[in-house]
Design a protein around this motif. Structure first.
Motif, short mmCIF file in Angstrom:
data_model
loop_
_atom_site.label_atom_id
_atom_site.label_comp_id
_atom_site.label_asym_id
_atom_site.label_seq_id
_atom_site.Cartn_x
_atom_site.Cartn_y
_atom_site.Cartn_z
N THR A 5 -6.62 -8.28 -6.31
CA THR A 5 -8.11 -8.70 -7.00
C THR A 5 -8.25 -7.25 -7.06
N PRO A 6 -9.35 -7.19 -7.99
CA PRO A 6 -9.96 -5.96 -8.95
C PRO A 6 -10.05 -4.61 -8.11
N ILE A 7 -10.96 -4.69 -6.47
CA ILE A 7 -10.32 -3.82 -5.86
C ILE A 7 -9.58 -3.26 -5.05
N ASN A 8 -8.33 -4.23 -5.48
CA ASN A 8 -7.59 -3.67 -4.70
C ASN A 8 -6.41 -2.85 -5.88
N LYS A 9 -6.35 -3.48 -7.12
CA LYS A 9 -6.28 -2.76 -8.18
C LYS A 9 -6.70 -1.35 -8.27
N MET A 10 -7.90 -1.62 -8.40
CA MET A 10 -8.42 -0.13 -8.04
C MET A 10 -8.11 0.59 -7.59
N ARG A 11 -8.03 0.24 -6.14
CA ARG A 11 -7.94 1.22 -4.83
C ARG A 11 -5.77 1.93 -4.94
N ALA A 12 -4.99 0.51 -5.72
CA ALA A 12 -4.04 1.28 -6.06
C ALA A 12 -4.24 2.12 -6.80
N GLN A 13 -5.12 1.82 -8.36
CA GLN A 13 -4.75 3.75 -9.23
C GLN A 13 -5.42 4.67 -8.48
N LEU A 14 -6.01 4.55 -8.04
CA LEU A 14 -6.83 5.35 -7.29
C LEU A 14 -5.90 6.02 -5.74
N CYS A 15 -5.75 4.99 -5.13
CA CYS A 15 -3.75 5.88 -4.74
C CYS A 15 -2.65 6.98 -5.91
N TYR A 16 -2.51 5.84 -6.83
CA TYR A 16 -0.93 6.03 -7.16
C TYR A 16 -1.96 7.66 -7.99
N THR A 17 -2.70 8.16 -8.86
CA THR A 17 -2.66 8.88 -9.46
C THR A 17 -3.21 10.39 -8.57
N ARG A 18 -3.73 9.94 -7.21
CA ARG A 18 -3.22 11.60 -6.31
C ARG A 18 -2.71 12.30 -6.06
N PRO A 19 -3.61 13.46 -6.67
CA PRO A 19 -2.53 14.67 -6.43
C PRO A 19 -1.15 14.85 -5.52
N GLU A 20 -2.08 14.71 -4.10
CA GLU A 20 -0.85 14.38 -3.21
C GLU A 20 -0.07 13.45 -2.53
N LEU A 21 0.72 12.24 -3.24
CA LEU A 21 0.60 11.13 -2.97
C LEU A 21 1.35 11.33 -1.64
N TRP A 22 2.35 11.86 -2.24
CA TRP A 22 3.23 12.14 -0.66
C TRP A 22 3.16 12.05 0.57
N ALA A 23 1.78 12.63 0.55
CA ALA A 23 1.71 13.13 2.01
C ALA A 23 0.62 12.66 2.10
N HIS A 24 0.40 11.33 1.42
CA HIS A 24 -0.77 10.92 1.95
C HIS A 24 -1.07 9.08 2.73
N GLU A 25 -0.52 9.61 3.73
CA GLU A 25 0.14 7.98 4.90
C GLU A 25 -0.50 6.98 4.30
N ASP A 26 -2.20 7.57 4.51
CA ASP A 26 -3.38 5.80 3.79
C ASP A 26 -2.58 5.27 2.88
N CYS A 27 -2.69 6.49 1.53
CA CYS A 27 -1.98 5.15 0.57
C CYS A 27 -1.15 5.12 0.86
N LEU A 28 -0.05 6.04 1.03
CA LEU A 28 1.51 4.99 1.03
C LEU A 28 1.17 4.07 1.34
N GLU A 29 0.78 4.00 2.76
CA GLU A 29 1.25 2.87 3.21
C GLU A 29 0.04 1.51 2.66
N PHE A 30 -0.92 1.75 2.08
CA PHE A 30 -1.60 0.90 1.15
C PHE A 30 -0.79 0.11 -0.19
N LEU A 31 -0.09 1.63 -0.28
CA LEU A 31 0.60 0.50 -2.29
C LEU A 31 2.11 0.01 -1.52
N GLY A 32 2.35 0.13 -0.32
CA GLY A 32 3.40 -0.26 0.08
C GLY A 32 3.28 -1.92 1.04
N ILE A 33 2.58 -2.35 1.34
CA ILE A 33 1.94 -3.27 2.16
C ILE A 33 1.11 -4.31 0.71
#
Length: 121
Positions: A5-33
Protein backbone atom coordinates in the motif's frame (compact mmCIF):
# COMPACT_ATOMS: atom_id res chain seq x y z
CA UNK A 1 4.21 -10.39 -5.12
CA UNK A 2 1.61 -7.68 -4.83
CA UNK A 3 2.61 -4.05 -4.36
CA UNK A 4 2.63 -2.56 -0.87
CA UNK A 5 0.00 0.00 0.00
CA UNK A 6 1.26 3.57 -0.50
CA UNK A 7 1.67 4.13 3.26
CA UNK A 8 3.65 0.90 3.71
CA UNK A 9 5.76 1.73 0.68
CA UNK A 10 6.60 5.09 2.27
CA UNK A 11 7.38 3.39 5.59
CA UNK A 12 9.63 0.88 3.81
CA UNK A 13 11.50 3.72 2.08
CA UNK A 14 11.95 5.59 5.37
CA UNK A 15 13.11 2.49 7.24
CA UNK A 16 15.46 1.33 4.51
CA UNK A 17 17.20 4.72 4.29
CA UNK A 18 17.46 5.05 8.08
CA UNK A 19 21.11 5.69 9.09
CA UNK A 20 21.11 3.02 11.82
CA UNK A 21 18.78 0.51 10.14
CA UNK A 22 20.59 -2.60 11.38
CA UNK A 23 20.21 -1.50 15.01
CA UNK A 24 16.55 -0.47 14.67
CA UNK A 25 14.47 -3.53 15.53
CA UNK A 26 11.12 -1.96 14.62
CA UNK A 27 12.26 -1.17 11.07
CA UNK A 28 13.92 -4.55 10.65
CA UNK A 29 10.74 -6.26 11.78
CA UNK A 30 8.54 -4.06 9.57
CA UNK A 31 10.69 -4.64 6.48
CA UNK A 32 10.92 -8.37 7.19
CA UNK A 33 7.14 -8.75 7.53
CA UNK A 34 6.22 -6.39 4.69
CA UNK A 35 8.76 -7.74 2.20
CA UNK A 36 7.65 -11.28 2.94
CA UNK A 37 4.18 -10.60 1.56
CA UNK A 38 4.57 -7.64 -0.83
CA UNK A 39 6.99 -5.48 -2.78
CA UNK A 40 7.70 -1.76 -3.05
CA UNK A 41 8.23 -2.09 -6.79
CA UNK A 42 11.50 -0.17 -6.33
CA UNK A 43 13.84 -3.01 -5.39
CA UNK A 44 13.96 -2.12 -1.69
CA UNK A 45 12.86 -5.59 -0.59
CA UNK A 46 15.35 -7.28 -2.90
CA UNK A 47 18.24 -5.14 -1.60
CA UNK A 48 17.09 -5.58 1.99
CA UNK A 49 16.88 -9.37 1.57
CA UNK A 50 20.38 -9.53 0.07
CA UNK A 51 21.84 -7.39 2.84
CA UNK A 52 19.97 -9.42 5.45
CA UNK A 53 21.49 -12.63 4.09
CA UNK A 54 24.95 -11.04 4.34
CA UNK A 55 24.24 -9.85 7.90
CA UNK A 56 23.05 -13.33 8.87
CA UNK A 57 26.38 -14.76 7.73
CA UNK A 58 28.64 -12.11 9.24
CA UNK A 59 26.96 -10.92 12.47
CA UNK A 60 29.06 -11.64 15.55
CA UNK A 61 26.64 -10.62 18.32
CA UNK A 62 24.49 -13.70 19.10
CA UNK A 63 21.18 -11.84 19.53
CA UNK A 64 21.65 -9.78 16.35
CA UNK A 65 22.71 -12.86 14.41
CA UNK A 66 19.59 -14.72 15.58
CA UNK A 67 17.32 -11.85 14.55
CA UNK A 68 19.06 -11.36 11.17
CA UNK A 69 18.95 -15.08 10.38
CA UNK A 70 15.29 -15.37 11.40
CA UNK A 71 14.32 -12.55 9.04
CA UNK A 72 16.63 -13.93 6.34
CA UNK A 73 14.90 -17.30 6.52
CA UNK A 74 11.55 -15.63 5.77
CA UNK A 75 12.99 -13.71 2.80
CA UNK A 76 14.98 -16.49 1.11
CA UNK A 77 12.31 -16.85 -1.58
CA UNK A 78 13.19 -13.36 -2.86
CA UNK A 79 16.66 -14.61 -3.81
CA UNK A 80 15.08 -17.60 -5.54
CA UNK A 81 12.74 -15.29 -7.51
CA UNK A 82 15.69 -13.12 -8.55
CA UNK A 83 17.60 -16.20 -9.69
CA UNK A 84 14.67 -17.37 -11.80
CA UNK A 85 14.23 -13.91 -13.35
CA UNK A 86 17.95 -13.69 -14.15
CA UNK A 87 17.91 -17.17 -15.74
CA UNK A 88 14.89 -16.23 -17.87
CA UNK A 89 16.62 -13.01 -18.97
CA UNK A 90 19.80 -14.89 -19.90
CA UNK A 91 17.77 -17.38 -21.93
CA UNK A 92 16.13 -14.50 -23.81
CA UNK A 93 19.46 -12.90 -24.67
CA UNK A 94 20.77 -13.72 -28.09
CA UNK A 95 23.57 -16.21 -28.59
CA UNK A 96 27.03 -14.73 -29.36
CA UNK A 97 29.17 -17.64 -30.60
CA UNK A 98 32.47 -15.77 -30.92
CA UNK A 99 31.98 -13.60 -27.84
CA UNK A 100 32.57 -10.30 -29.65
CA UNK A 101 29.46 -8.64 -28.23
CA UNK A 102 27.51 -8.85 -31.49
CA UNK A 103 24.62 -11.34 -31.52
CA UNK A 104 24.83 -14.13 -34.09
CA UNK A 105 21.76 -12.88 -35.99
CA UNK A 106 23.56 -9.64 -36.99
CA UNK A 107 27.23 -10.74 -36.74
CA UNK A 108 28.86 -10.81 -40.18
CA UNK A 109 31.55 -13.16 -38.75
CA UNK A 110 29.76 -15.41 -36.25
CA UNK A 111 32.70 -17.73 -35.59
CA UNK A 112 35.33 -14.99 -35.29
CA UNK A 113 37.68 -16.46 -37.86
CA UNK A 114 38.07 -13.21 -39.79
CA UNK A 115 36.04 -14.45 -42.77
CA UNK A 116 32.47 -13.33 -43.54
CA UNK A 117 29.83 -15.95 -42.79
CA UNK A 118 29.02 -16.44 -46.48
CA UNK A 119 32.64 -17.46 -47.12
CA UNK A 120 32.71 -20.08 -44.33
CA UNK A 121 32.22 -23.66 -45.41
Amino acid sequence: RPQMTPINKMRAQLCYTRPELWAHEDCLEFLGISCETSSTGEGICERFAKQMADRCKTATHPLQKAMFCQINEKLKFIHEEEGEEQKEQEEKEEKDTDGDGVGDSTDKDRDGDGKPNDEDS
